[in-house]
Write a protein that holds these residues in place. Structure first.
Motif, PDB file in Angstrom:
ATOM      1  N   GLN A  75       0.841  -1.198   0.000  1.00 32.28           N
ATOM      2  CA  GLN A  75       0.000   0.000   0.000  1.00 32.28           C
ATOM      3  C   GLN A  75       0.873   1.243   0.000  1.00 32.28           C
ATOM      4  O   GLN A  75       0.605   2.193  -0.733  1.00 32.28           O
ATOM      5  CB  GLN A  75      -0.948  -0.016   1.205  1.00 32.28           C
ATOM      6  CG  GLN A  75      -1.992   1.067   1.188  1.00 32.28           C
ATOM      7  CD  GLN A  75      -1.534   2.386   1.795  1.00 32.28           C
ATOM      8  OE1 GLN A  75      -0.721   2.426   2.707  1.00 32.28           O
ATOM      9  NE2 GLN A  75      -2.046   3.474   1.271  1.00 32.28           N
ATOM     10  N   LYS A  76       1.911   1.245   0.789  1.00 30.53           N
ATOM     11  CA  LYS A  76       2.819   2.405   0.833  1.00 30.53           C
ATOM     12  C   LYS A  76       3.577   2.568  -0.483  1.00 30.53           C
ATOM     13  O   LYS A  76       3.745   3.671  -0.979  1.00 30.53           O
ATOM     14  CB  LYS A  76       3.762   2.280   2.015  1.00 30.53           C
ATOM     15  CG  LYS A  76       3.047   2.548   3.337  1.00 30.53           C
ATOM     16  CD  LYS A  76       3.998   2.458   4.518  1.00 30.53           C
ATOM     17  CE  LYS A  76       3.346   2.954   5.775  1.00 30.53           C
ATOM     18  NZ  LYS A  76       2.588   1.992   6.506  1.00 30.53           N
ATOM     19  N   LYS A  77       4.023   1.447  -1.060  1.00 30.85           N
ATOM     20  CA  LYS A  77       4.759   1.476  -2.330  1.00 30.85           C
ATOM     21  C   LYS A  77       3.906   2.087  -3.449  1.00 30.85           C
ATOM     22  O   LYS A  77       4.401   2.816  -4.291  1.00 30.85           O
ATOM     23  CB  LYS A  77       5.184   0.059  -2.705  1.00 30.85           C
ATOM     24  CG  LYS A  77       5.924  -0.049  -4.019  1.00 30.85           C
ATOM     25  CD  LYS A  77       6.329  -1.484  -4.302  1.00 30.85           C
ATOM     26  CE  LYS A  77       7.007  -1.611  -5.653  1.00 30.85           C
ATOM     27  NZ  LYS A  77       7.392  -3.008  -5.943  1.00 30.85           N
ATOM     28  N   TYR A  78       2.603   1.786  -3.446  1.00 30.97           N
ATOM     29  CA  TYR A  78       1.710   2.248  -4.509  1.00 30.97           C
ATOM     30  C   TYR A  78       0.803   3.397  -4.064  1.00 30.97           C
ATOM     31  O   TYR A  78      -0.167   3.718  -4.741  1.00 30.97           O
ATOM     32  CB  TYR A  78       0.871   1.072  -5.030  1.00 30.97           C
ATOM     33  CG  TYR A  78       1.690   0.085  -5.834  1.00 30.97           C
ATOM     34  CD1 TYR A  78       1.886   0.267  -7.198  1.00 30.97           C
ATOM     35  CD2 TYR A  78       2.277  -1.021  -5.232  1.00 30.97           C
ATOM     36  CE1 TYR A  78       2.640  -0.618  -7.936  1.00 30.97           C
ATOM     37  CE2 TYR A  78       3.042  -1.926  -5.968  1.00 30.97           C
ATOM     38  CZ  TYR A  78       3.219  -1.715  -7.320  1.00 30.97           C
ATOM     39  OH  TYR A  78       3.968  -2.604  -8.058  1.00 30.97           O
ATOM     40  N   GLN A  79       1.130   4.015  -2.970  1.00 30.82           N
ATOM     41  CA  GLN A  79       0.316   5.109  -2.433  1.00 30.82           C
ATOM     42  C   GLN A  79       0.189   6.267  -3.422  1.00 30.82           C
ATOM     43  O   GLN A  79      -0.877   6.864  -3.543  1.00 30.82           O
ATOM     44  CB  GLN A  79       0.926   5.587  -1.117  1.00 30.82           C
ATOM     45  CG  GLN A  79       0.032   6.490  -0.322  1.00 30.82           C
ATOM     46  CD  GLN A  79       0.580   6.700   1.087  1.00 30.82           C
ATOM     47  OE1 GLN A  79       1.752   6.464   1.352  1.00 30.82           O
ATOM     48  NE2 GLN A  79      -0.275   7.134   1.981  1.00 30.82           N
ATOM     49  N   ALA A  80       1.255   6.564  -4.143  1.00 30.82           N
ATOM     50  CA  ALA A  80       1.219   7.659  -5.124  1.00 30.82           C
ATOM     51  C   ALA A  80       0.224   7.381  -6.244  1.00 30.82           C
ATOM     52  O   ALA A  80      -0.283   8.311  -6.873  1.00 30.82           O
ATOM     53  CB  ALA A  80       2.618   7.894  -5.703  1.00 30.82           C
ATOM     54  N   GLN A  81      -0.084   6.104  -6.494  1.00 29.14           N
ATOM     55  CA  GLN A  81      -1.081   5.744  -7.508  1.00 29.14           C
ATOM     56  C   GLN A  81      -2.486   5.663  -6.904  1.00 29.14           C
ATOM     57  O   GLN A  81      -3.422   5.262  -7.569  1.00 29.14           O
ATOM     58  CB  GLN A  81      -0.717   4.396  -8.164  1.00 29.14           C
ATOM     59  CG  GLN A  81       0.465   4.488  -9.096  1.00 29.14           C
ATOM     60  CD  GLN A  81       1.786   4.204  -8.376  1.00 29.14           C
ATOM     61  OE1 GLN A  81       1.861   4.157  -7.155  1.00 29.14           O
ATOM     62  NE2 GLN A  81       2.842   4.027  -9.150  1.00 29.14           N
ATOM     63  N   GLY A  82      -2.618   6.050  -5.646  1.00 34.38           N
ATOM     64  CA  GLY A  82      -3.933   6.131  -5.013  1.00 34.38           C
ATOM     65  C   GLY A  82      -4.416   4.860  -4.325  1.00 34.38           C
ATOM     66  O   GLY A  82      -5.583   4.786  -3.928  1.00 34.38           O
ATOM     67  N   VAL A  83      -3.572   3.866  -4.163  1.00 32.62           N
ATOM     68  CA  VAL A  83      -3.994   2.600  -3.567  1.00 32.62           C
ATOM     69  C   VAL A  83      -4.408   2.797  -2.112  1.00 32.62           C
ATOM     70  O   VAL A  83      -3.733   3.465  -1.345  1.00 32.62           O
ATOM     71  CB  VAL A  83      -2.869   1.538  -3.654  1.00 32.62           C
ATOM     72  CG1 VAL A  83      -3.219   0.296  -2.838  1.00 32.62           C
ATOM     73  CG2 VAL A  83      -2.622   1.167  -5.103  1.00 32.62           C
TER      74      VAL A  83
END
Length: 163
Positions: A75-83
């Motif tokens: 979730q943190k890794k893909y947070q910038a993509q809104g996950v």
């Protein structure tokens, strides 16, 4: 082609095949509404156009405890993509405080409580069960894996974050 490239290519193709043959692939995620431990209403609908990980779990489940660090990291890794990662606690003992347990474990993702009806709606047989839902709210992948090194998790995140 060298052997390493062939191996990586084959492994990637197998992972894509695994996701695409998933029985839940591209099935519309069923809408739901629950409350958090503090009484706030939470629903899948409030995350319109966002990729969502829905993680069914219980505080007593050792396998949930094993996979949660991986889900939190993804979730943190893909947070910038809104996950967004939403945990749904169910089959808990009376008086259990799931959000407190998540915080005690060092995570800050949202936990809905008393999720038995949603677990039944999603045909969840046990814990952990995790759904990866894309921006169009289609289920791309469902798993009961607790293997923190399962490469399908990262592949599923790549799929659900596509525009």
């Amino acid at each position: 082609m060298n052997t390493l490239f062939k191996t990586i290519f084959f492994a990637g193709a197998m992972l894509i095949a695994t996701l695409s043959t998933n029985t839940y692939a591209n099935e519309a995620a069923k809408p739901w509404q629950l409350t958090t431990q503090s009484g706030e209403t939470i629903s899948l609908g409030q995350y319109k156009n966002k990729p969502v990980i829905v993680h069914f779990w219980a505080t007593w489940c050792p396998y949930c405890k094993k996979i949660q660090p991986t889900l939190d990291a993804l979730q943190k890794k893909y947070q910038a993509q809104g996950v967004v990662l939403i945990a749904i606690s169910f089959n808990e003992d009376e008086g259990t405080l799931p959000q407190d347990e998540i915080q005690r474990r060092g995570y800050d993702f949202i936990t809905a409580v008393n999720g038995e009806t949603v677990a039944k709606l999603y045909k969840v047989a046990g814990t952990p069960t995790t759904f990866f839902i894309n921006r169009q709210h289609e289920v791309i992948f469902k798993t009961s894996s607790s293997n923190p090194d399962d490469p399908r998790f990262d592949l599923a995140l790549q799929e659900i974050t596509k525009r």
